[in-house]
Write a protein that holds these residues in place. Structure first.
Motif, PDB file in Angstrom:
ATOM      1  N   ALA A  35      36.089  28.833  37.562  1.00 53.19           N
ATOM      2  CA  ALA A  35      35.221  29.639  38.425  1.00 53.19           C
ATOM      3  C   ALA A  35      35.055  31.046  37.862  1.00 53.19           C
ATOM      4  O   ALA A  35      33.954  31.615  37.907  1.00 53.19           O
ATOM      5  N   GLN A  36      36.124  31.602  37.312  1.00 55.47           N
ATOM      6  CA  GLN A  36      36.058  32.940  36.727  1.00 55.47           C
ATOM      7  C   GLN A  36      35.157  32.948  35.495  1.00 55.47           C
ATOM      8  O   GLN A  36      34.362  33.876  35.302  1.00 55.47           O
ATOM      9  N   GLN A  37      35.268  31.935  34.671  1.00 56.90           N
ATOM     10  CA  GLN A  37      34.419  31.845  33.481  1.00 56.90           C
ATOM     11  C   GLN A  37      32.949  31.751  33.861  1.00 56.90           C
ATOM     12  O   GLN A  37      32.090  32.380  33.230  1.00 56.90           O
ATOM     13  N   ALA A  38      32.645  30.973  34.915  1.00 56.02           N
ATOM     14  CA  ALA A  38      31.252  30.833  35.357  1.00 56.02           C
ATOM     15  C   ALA A  38      30.718  32.163  35.885  1.00 56.02           C
ATOM     16  O   ALA A  38      29.573  32.537  35.598  1.00 56.02           O
ATOM     17  N   ALA A  39      31.536  32.876  36.648  1.00 52.11           N
ATOM     18  CA  ALA A  39      31.098  34.165  37.200  1.00 52.11           C
ATOM     19  C   ALA A  39      30.869  35.183  36.091  1.00 52.11           C
ATOM     20  O   ALA A  39      29.863  35.910  36.094  1.00 52.11           O
ATOM     21  N   GLU A  40      31.783  35.232  35.129  1.00 50.73           N
ATOM     22  CA  GLU A  40      31.648  36.188  34.034  1.00 50.73           C
ATOM     23  C   GLU A  40      30.459  35.854  33.136  1.00 50.73           C
ATOM     24  O   GLU A  40      29.812  36.750  32.586  1.00 50.73           O
TER      25      GLU A  40
END
Length: 291
Positions: A35-40
């Protein structure tokens, strides 16, 4: 005082709870990374989209044919608050912090004599807001059935918002979500998306002029609706990462608290058991002396 049996049941129950919170922490941690990778990954695209549109809009903002999504309706009376929260709880203050920011904005607008409407995305925000603003909630979208967020979800929300804007139901739309910073920091954010806020850049160098084909107004008529979907998609991804970060932190605290509770309960159990054994020994010794 509780019996030893009751104490054993409480300790076993607390240990079972600790296992659940630990498992939820591990699940949140495993989902957080993706989820963090997608947001970044979405941030540069959303920022660049805003920059490009702001550059084009700078020349078209004052023209008579400027799109309403840029120029606005000419009024500032009806505000639509697009509040994006999670579908589940057990995530600390994640949902309530977004709702609090939206609630404070709504109360400030109402105090100014404005009309406020809510578009709720996510079950938790809807449940909290309807306690005070049930009549002002014009739409609620539930994403519990969505296994993986995609741009199509943001487009669906954007189409509903744009349809209401074109129908003249509101003048200003503000998007509320939590920006992911870290596992322990999720920042509630308010972003006006209708009409677009054009950021003025400081003149630090020579001003470069561009010629567009087709004209600015025609370009903006296609870019502005897409930008709304892009900003909403970014908000959904930021929320998703923020939710798992907050849940991971919350479940870690719950696991630690359960461990501390188990320690105290075990200590009380051992003291009570020791006192009971001592009492039984005294009774046996007293009975032997009497004989």
């Amino acid at each position: 005082m509780a019996s030893l049996k009751d104490m054993r049941v409480r300790i076993a129950s607390t240990k079972a709870t600790q296992k659940i919170t630990k498992a939820m922490q591990m699940v949140a941690a495993s989902r957080l990374r993706r989820a963090q990778q997608a947001a970044e990954a979405a941030r540069p695209y959303a920022d660049k989209m805003s920059a490009v549109i702001s550059n084009i809009a700078g020349a078209a903002a004052g023209s008579p044919g400027a799109p309403a999504l840029l120029a606005g309706t000419g009024r500032d009376q009806v505000h639509l608050l697009l509040v994006c929260t999670g579908e589940r709880g057990l995530s600390g203050a994640f949902n309530s912090s977004i709702v609090r920011l939206a609630r404070e904005r709504a109360q400030a607008l109402i105090a100014q004599g404005k009309e406020v409407k809510f578009f709720c995305v996510g079950r938790k925000g809807y449940e909290q807001l309807r306690r005070l603003f049930d009549k002002q909630i014009v739409e609620h979208l539930d994403l519990r059935s969505v296994r993986q967020l995609g741009f199509v979800n943001a487009e669906d929300i954007a189409k509903k918002v744009l349809a209401r804007f074109e129908a003249g139901e509101f003048d200003v739309c503000t998007l509320f979500y939590a920006q992911f910073k870290s596992v322990i920091a999720q920042i509630p954010t308010a972003q006006q998306i209708i009409p677009l806020v054009v950021e003025e850049k400081a003149a630090s160098g020579p001003v470069i002029s561009y010629e567009y084909e087709p004209e600015e107004d025609e370009l903006l008529s296609g870019l502005l609706p897409r930008n709304i979907a892009v900003q909403i998609f970014r908000a959904l991804l930021e929320n998703n990462a923020s939710f798992y970060g907050a849940q991971m932190s919350s479940m870690d605290n719950a696991t630690r608290n359960a461990g501390e509770m188990i320690r105290k309960q075990t200590q009380i159990y051992n003291r009570t058991r020791q006192a009971q054994i001592t009492k039984e020994l005294i009774e046996i010794i007293s009975g032997a002396e009497a004989v």
